[in-house]
Write a protein that holds these residues in place. Structure first.
Motif, PDB file in Angstrom:
ATOM      1  N   GLU A  64      43.472  67.827  53.869  1.00  0.00           N
ATOM      2  CA  GLU A  64      44.786  67.493  54.425  1.00  0.00           C
ATOM      3  C   GLU A  64      45.497  68.769  54.886  1.00  0.00           C
ATOM      4  O   GLU A  64      45.266  69.855  54.349  1.00  0.00           O
ATOM      5  CB  GLU A  64      45.644  66.786  53.370  1.00  0.00           C
ATOM      6  N   LYS A  65      46.380  68.622  55.855  1.00  0.00           N
ATOM      7  CA  LYS A  65      47.126  69.777  56.340  1.00  0.00           C
ATOM      8  C   LYS A  65      48.002  70.344  55.234  1.00  0.00           C
ATOM      9  O   LYS A  65      48.118  71.558  55.069  1.00  0.00           O
ATOM     10  CB  LYS A  65      47.982  69.372  57.552  1.00  0.00           C
ATOM     11  N   TRP A  66      48.640  69.461  54.481  1.00  0.00           N
ATOM     12  CA  TRP A  66      49.475  69.862  53.345  1.00  0.00           C
ATOM     13  C   TRP A  66      48.922  69.135  52.107  1.00  0.00           C
ATOM     14  O   TRP A  66      49.351  68.033  51.787  1.00  0.00           O
ATOM     15  CB  TRP A  66      50.942  69.497  53.585  1.00  0.00           C
ATOM     16  N   PRO A  67      47.938  69.733  51.422  1.00  0.00           N
ATOM     17  CA  PRO A  67      47.261  69.038  50.309  1.00  0.00           C
ATOM     18  C   PRO A  67      48.216  68.610  49.198  1.00  0.00           C
ATOM     19  O   PRO A  67      49.142  69.339  48.828  1.00  0.00           O
ATOM     20  CB  PRO A  67      46.275  70.097  49.794  1.00  0.00           C
ATOM     21  N   ARG A  68      47.948  67.400  48.668  1.00  0.00           N
ATOM     22  CA  ARG A  68      48.731  66.854  47.557  1.00  0.00           C
ATOM     23  C   ARG A  68      47.895  66.877  46.276  1.00  0.00           C
ATOM     24  O   ARG A  68      46.672  66.971  46.322  1.00  0.00           O
ATOM     25  CB  ARG A  68      49.132  65.402  47.841  1.00  0.00           C
ATOM     26  N   VAL A  69      48.577  66.751  45.145  1.00  0.00           N
ATOM     27  CA  VAL A  69      47.910  66.647  43.849  1.00  0.00           C
ATOM     28  C   VAL A  69      48.113  65.224  43.346  1.00  0.00           C
ATOM     29  O   VAL A  69      49.253  64.791  43.159  1.00  0.00           O
ATOM     30  CB  VAL A  69      48.490  67.654  42.827  1.00  0.00           C
ATOM     31  N   THR A  70      47.020  64.485  43.152  1.00  0.00           N
ATOM     32  CA  THR A  70      47.121  63.089  42.744  1.00  0.00           C
ATOM     33  C   THR A  70      46.167  62.782  41.595  1.00  0.00           C
ATOM     34  O   THR A  70      45.222  63.539  41.335  1.00  0.00           O
ATOM     35  CB  THR A  70      46.794  62.143  43.917  1.00  0.00           C
ATOM     36  N   ILE A  71      46.426  61.667  40.916  1.00  0.00           N
ATOM     37  CA  ILE A  71      45.540  61.173  39.853  1.00  0.00           C
ATOM     38  C   ILE A  71      44.677  60.062  40.433  1.00  0.00           C
ATOM     39  O   ILE A  71      45.196  59.141  41.069  1.00  0.00           O
ATOM     40  CB  ILE A  71      46.343  60.641  38.652  1.00  0.00           C
ATOM     41  N   VAL A  72      43.359  60.150  40.232  1.00  0.00           N
ATOM     42  CA  VAL A  72      42.446  59.100  40.690  1.00  0.00           C
ATOM     43  C   VAL A  72      41.499  58.741  39.555  1.00  0.00           C
ATOM     44  O   VAL A  72      41.336  59.495  38.602  1.00  0.00           O
ATOM     45  CB  VAL A  72      41.630  59.548  41.928  1.00  0.00           C
ATOM     46  N   ARG A  73      40.869  57.567  39.683  1.00  0.00           N
ATOM     47  CA  ARG A  73      39.943  57.091  38.652  1.00  0.00           C
ATOM     48  C   ARG A  73      38.482  57.299  39.014  1.00  0.00           C
ATOM     49  O   ARG A  73      37.609  57.213  38.162  1.00  0.00           O
ATOM     50  CB  ARG A  73      40.190  55.598  38.385  1.00  0.00           C
TER      51      ARG A  73
ATOM     52  N   HIS B 202      51.549  78.294  46.144  1.00  0.00           N
ATOM     53  CA  HIS B 202      51.812  77.325  45.067  1.00  0.00           C
ATOM     54  C   HIS B 202      50.563  76.482  44.789  1.00  0.00           C
ATOM     55  O   HIS B 202      50.251  76.186  43.628  1.00  0.00           O
ATOM     56  CB  HIS B 202      52.982  76.419  45.453  1.00  0.00           C
ATOM     57  N   LEU B 203      49.858  76.092  45.842  1.00  0.00           N
ATOM     58  CA  LEU B 203      48.659  75.273  45.675  1.00  0.00           C
ATOM     59  C   LEU B 203      47.580  76.027  44.898  1.00  0.00           C
ATOM     60  O   LEU B 203      46.943  75.470  43.996  1.00  0.00           O
ATOM     61  CB  LEU B 203      48.123  74.860  47.049  1.00  0.00           C
ATOM     62  N   ASN B 204      47.371  77.298  45.218  1.00  0.00           N
ATOM     63  CA  ASN B 204      46.372  78.106  44.511  1.00  0.00           C
ATOM     64  C   ASN B 204      46.741  78.289  43.042  1.00  0.00           C
ATOM     65  O   ASN B 204      45.860  78.367  42.172  1.00  0.00           O
ATOM     66  CB  ASN B 204      46.207  79.465  45.192  1.00  0.00           C
ATOM     67  N   SER B 205      48.039  78.374  42.766  1.00  0.00           N
ATOM     68  CA  SER B 205      48.483  78.473  41.375  1.00  0.00           C
ATOM     69  C   SER B 205      48.116  77.203  40.617  1.00  0.00           C
ATOM     70  O   SER B 205      47.655  77.254  39.469  1.00  0.00           O
ATOM     71  CB  SER B 205      49.997  78.693  41.317  1.00  0.00           C
ATOM     72  N   VAL B 206      48.306  76.053  41.253  1.00  0.00           N
ATOM     73  CA  VAL B 206      47.966  74.775  40.624  1.00  0.00           C
ATOM     74  C   VAL B 206      46.461  74.695  40.368  1.00  0.00           C
ATOM     75  O   VAL B 206      46.023  74.262  39.293  1.00  0.00           O
ATOM     76  CB  VAL B 206      48.437  73.596  41.513  1.00  0.00           C
ATOM     77  N   ILE B 207      45.665  75.118  41.346  1.00  0.00           N
ATOM     78  CA  ILE B 207      44.199  75.100  41.190  1.00  0.00           C
ATOM     79  C   ILE B 207      43.781  75.996  40.024  1.00  0.00           C
ATOM     80  O   ILE B 207      42.902  75.638  39.229  1.00  0.00           O
ATOM     81  CB  ILE B 207      43.514  75.536  42.502  1.00  0.00           C
ATOM     82  N   ALA B 208      44.412  77.150  39.893  1.00  0.00           N
ATOM     83  CA  ALA B 208      44.107  78.054  38.774  1.00  0.00           C
ATOM     84  C   ALA B 208      44.456  77.412  37.438  1.00  0.00           C
ATOM     85  O   ALA B 208      43.716  77.535  36.460  1.00  0.00           O
ATOM     86  CB  ALA B 208      44.865  79.370  38.955  1.00  0.00           C
ATOM     87  N   ILE B 209      45.591  76.713  37.390  1.00  0.00           N
ATOM     88  CA  ILE B 209      45.998  76.015  36.160  1.00  0.00           C
ATOM     89  C   ILE B 209      44.974  74.951  35.799  1.00  0.00           C
ATOM     90  O   ILE B 209      44.571  74.815  34.632  1.00  0.00           O
ATOM     91  CB  ILE B 209      47.395  75.384  36.337  1.00  0.00           C
ATOM     92  N   LEU B 210      44.542  74.176  36.796  1.00  0.00           N
ATOM     93  CA  LEU B 210      43.582  73.117  36.541  1.00  0.00           C
ATOM     94  C   LEU B 210      42.221  73.667  36.147  1.00  0.00           C
ATOM     95  O   LEU B 210      41.408  72.964  35.541  1.00  0.00           O
ATOM     96  CB  LEU B 210      43.455  72.217  37.775  1.00  0.00           C
ATOM     97  N   ASN B 211      41.950  74.922  36.476  1.00  0.00           N
ATOM     98  CA  ASN B 211      40.727  75.601  36.032  1.00  0.00           C
ATOM     99  C   ASN B 211      40.935  76.335  34.716  1.00  0.00           C
ATOM    100  O   ASN B 211      40.066  77.099  34.274  1.00  0.00           O
ATOM    101  CB  ASN B 211      40.239  76.581  37.103  1.00  0.00           C
ATOM    102  N   SER B 212      42.126  76.113  34.112  1.00  0.00           N
ATOM    103  CA  SER B 212      42.488  76.726  32.813  1.00  0.00           C
ATOM    104  C   SER B 212      42.563  78.237  32.862  1.00  0.00           C
ATOM    105  O   SER B 212      42.384  78.916  31.857  1.00  0.00           O
ATOM    106  CB  SER B 212      41.492  76.294  31.719  1.00  0.00           C
TER     107      SER B 212
END
Length: 674
Positions: free
Chosen positions: A123-132, A203-213
């Motif tokens: 996506e042009k502006w990637p979102r963070v979502t919960i999926v199953r 901000h997106l890269n920070s979120v990715i780093a968090i999700l990678n612990s």
């Protein structure tokens, strides 16, 4: 090597065909695929020497274990794929198992029920979502998250402190102004404002780093950015970064076990049984235990022992351990190190090298550079990280012990569940005098209201537990506008068993109904040539014709069992037998659970259909809301009740529908829900 196997052969002819086909198999490493009567893949395996491995299946049958004999009895053909070496065969085997999901291979099925966090980087502006479900769509997936509340805690932090886009792509394209998330500083609003991609991706890269612990790395980076923003007198940005640091501290504060080194490690524990293997994986990131999950593997088959192999049990353990590790990291990021002490006397040197290469490859590092990611001894691992202190060694030793203990606890828990399931299915078999244990049971229920939106549910229990992938919903087509449960039931049974060549037959059918329903289904099954299929009805016991409501509530459950002839075919013309279920018995628990689940599933589906239908009719009643406006409204708000969560002016601007019409829509929705 694809010879025609779809014509039925008796056992001797089948084995003769398979043995003759062995002459075409080379003495090379590769992967083999066992196929059933209709061509479906039953089992995928790898071999150092294909002909030696395949020969072990089709010769010396008297020496096979019951599991192997059960598999061989279903094999009508096989296919081989030659590879250059064992490592290539490991990769190919793993990919084929993942793609084909054969019933006889060990499969990590539990992941699909747990949530993932998804970032669609396309996506042009990637979102963070919960999926199953994880899809092959090029997006980043993190998880699955099996610890209760873990995914919600992460999403709360991400949504609150990282100003990324939160609305769907449809809403993003149709907004006329930034939404409330922008007003409360939780979104940069690239939908309408001129936002630099570099700022958004920070901000997106920070979120990715968090999700990678990677908490420590990202905290350091954000702190540097905060100080720089303060020096540049960008106090608003500095305040946001300060809040992000505090959020990270709150995430790490819940991690009670801390080691004395900034290590990244997964510790595998296991517990072995002839039928079940359980694993527990402890995750350590930045020197802190950030989580741990248990996994259960049922090994339904055993590869036969090849000539010269003395300890086939050890070979089996090695096969299962290897397959689990490969499947585990197929959808997960590989850490700096993996430690599995329980496998030290199981995994051979050649298999060890393959697993290590597999992990390096998954980590996307250079295979030509000699590196170790996989360890079987904790002291070797501790030496490799150059932190040889006694405290660290003891902590890792404790974590290994707890990983193995948790795996054993999972096994004990599953054993109790299996024992309870076996007791229920065996009790039902004895109660109904069935020829075999009803491992696969289907239950049907019809739901309607004055003939409107009539639907049916089909729920499936496998080994006395819900088997959700077998659930089905039916929209009744033949009785539209009139209430006719019998016609609805006939339609469902015909649709369920219409394709007799491909259908998987259950061990038992249960109908929510009494004698009339049982006789009706008996006629349908007989007309389909399925009169031998076991089925029963479940209904409340009614001893008198003049019963009161209190008597119905307090009455016992009864099973209605059809009469059958000496060949086992149903006799729908005869009055069925009635059996009273003893309350609290194993058979009572199983049957009532099935009936209640089928009823819940049918009622839920019926309400969804009814709400959707009535909501559409509500829109038709509103003046000034034509076809184009209705379509645009439903495109932006598929669930019309969502409109109640937003300011009316915002809804009006997004849909370009006048405010007075939006007010009328909201009024109608509220009236309908009141």
């Amino acid at each position: 090597m694809n010879l025609d196997t779809h014509q039925k052969r008796n056992t001797a002819a089948r084995l003769k065909f398979l043995r003759e086909k062995l002459s075409q198999v080379p003495q090379k490493p590769g992967v083999y695929l066992h196929k059933g009567y209709d061509g479906e893949i039953l089992y995928v395996g790898k071999a150092k020497n294909l002909i030696s491995r395949l020969k072990s299946y089709f010769t010396g049958l008297e020496n096979h274990t019951p599991k192997t004999r059960a598999l061989v009895a279903k094999i009508y053909d096989f296919e081989v794929i030659v590879t250059e070496n064992e490592y290539e065969s490991l990769l190919l085997e793993n990919n084929l198992i993942k793609y084909n999901q054969p019933n006889y291979n060990i499969l990590l099925r539990d992941d699909k029920t747990y949530p993932y966090i998804k970032i669609d980087i396309n996506e042009k502006w990637p979102r963070v979502t919960i999926v199953r479900r994880r899809k092959k769509d090029g997006a980043l997936y993190f998880g699955p998250f099996t610890i209760s509340g873990q995914v919600q805690q992460l999403m709360n932090v991400i949504n609150r402190f990282f100003p990324l886009v939160k609305c769907s792509s449809t809403v993003f394209k149709t907004v006329s102004r930034p939404c409330n998330y922008y007003d409360i500083k939780r979104c940069l609003a690239p939908c309408k404002l001129d936002v630099k991609k570099e700022e958004y991706h920070e901000h997106l890269n920070s979120v990715i780093a968090i999700l990678n612990s990677k908490y420590k790395d990202i905290s350091k980076k954000i702190k540097e950015e905060m100080l720089k923003a303060a020096e540049d007198m960008k106090f608003e940005k500095a305040a946001l970064l300060r809040d992000q640091i505090k959020a990270l501290e709150s995430l790490t504060s819940n991690q009670s076990v801390t080691l004395d080194a900034d290590i990244e490690l997964d510790i595998f524990g296991s517990y072995w049984n002839e039928e079940i293997v359980t694993f527990y994986v402890t995750n350590i990131r930045d020197g802190k235990v950030v989580g741990g999950n248990s996994y259960l593997i049922r090994h339904l088959t055993e590869e036969p022992s090849e000539e010269g192999i003395l300890d086939n049990k050890k070979v089996e353990q090695e096969r299962i351990f290897t397959s689990f590790i490969c499947q585990f990291y197929e959808n997960k990021s590989v850490p700096e190190s993996v430690l599995f002490e329980n496998a030290i006397n199981i995994i051979s040197n050649s298999t060890y090298e393959m697993i290590n290469s597999f992990l390096i490859n998954k980590k996307q590092e250079n295979l030509n550079i000699k590196k170790t990611l996989f360890y079987l001894k904790r002291d070797v691992y501790v030496k490799s990280i150059k932190h040889e202190n006694k405290n660290l060694t003891n902590k890792i030793k404790d974590l290994i012990y707890h990983s193995n203990q948790n795996a054993e606890n999972k096994f004990i828990e599953q054993n109790k569940m299996d024992e309870n399931s076996n007791q229920m299915t065996m009790a039902l078999q004895n109660f109904l005098k069935l020829d075999s244990i009803p491992s696969l049971i289907e239950c049907y229920d019809i739901s309607t209201f004055q003939g409107a939106e009539t639907v049916a549910s089909q729920v499936v229990f496998k080994n006395a537990k819900p088997f959700k992938s077998g659930y089905k919903k039916y929209i009744i087509k033949e009785t539209v506008g009139k209430a006719d449960d019998f016609a609805s039931l006939r339609e469902v049974i015909r649709r369920r068993f219409k394709d007799k060549e491909k259908v998987i037959y259950p061990d038992l059918l249960i109908l929510d109904g009494g004698t009339p329903q049982v006789r009706e289904v008996g006629w349908v099954l007989k007309s389909l040539g399925l009169g031998h299929l076991p089925f029963i009805g479940i209904a409340k016991s009614r001893g008198e014709s003049n019963f009161t409501s209190s008597q119905i509530v307090n009455s016992f459950e009864r099973l209605v069992v059809p009469k059958r002839n000496s060949d086992g075919d149903v006799l729908p013309e005869e009055e069925p037998e009635t059996k009273i279920l003893k309350q609290g018995s194993f058979e009572f628990k199983l049957v009532t659970q099935l009936r209640d689940e089928a009823h819940r599933f049918a009622i839920t589906f019926h309400r969804q259909r009814r709400d959707k239908s009535s909501m559409k009719s509500v829109l038709l009643e509103i003046k000034g809301l034509g076809l184009k406006r209705r379509k645009k409204l439903i495109d932006i708000y598929p669930n019309l009740k969502d409109i109640l969560q937003y300011p009316l002016i915002e809804v009006s601007e997004k849909t370009n529908i006048p405010l007075n019409i939006i007010q009328e829509i909201v009024k109608k929705i509220k009236d309908q829900n009141s």
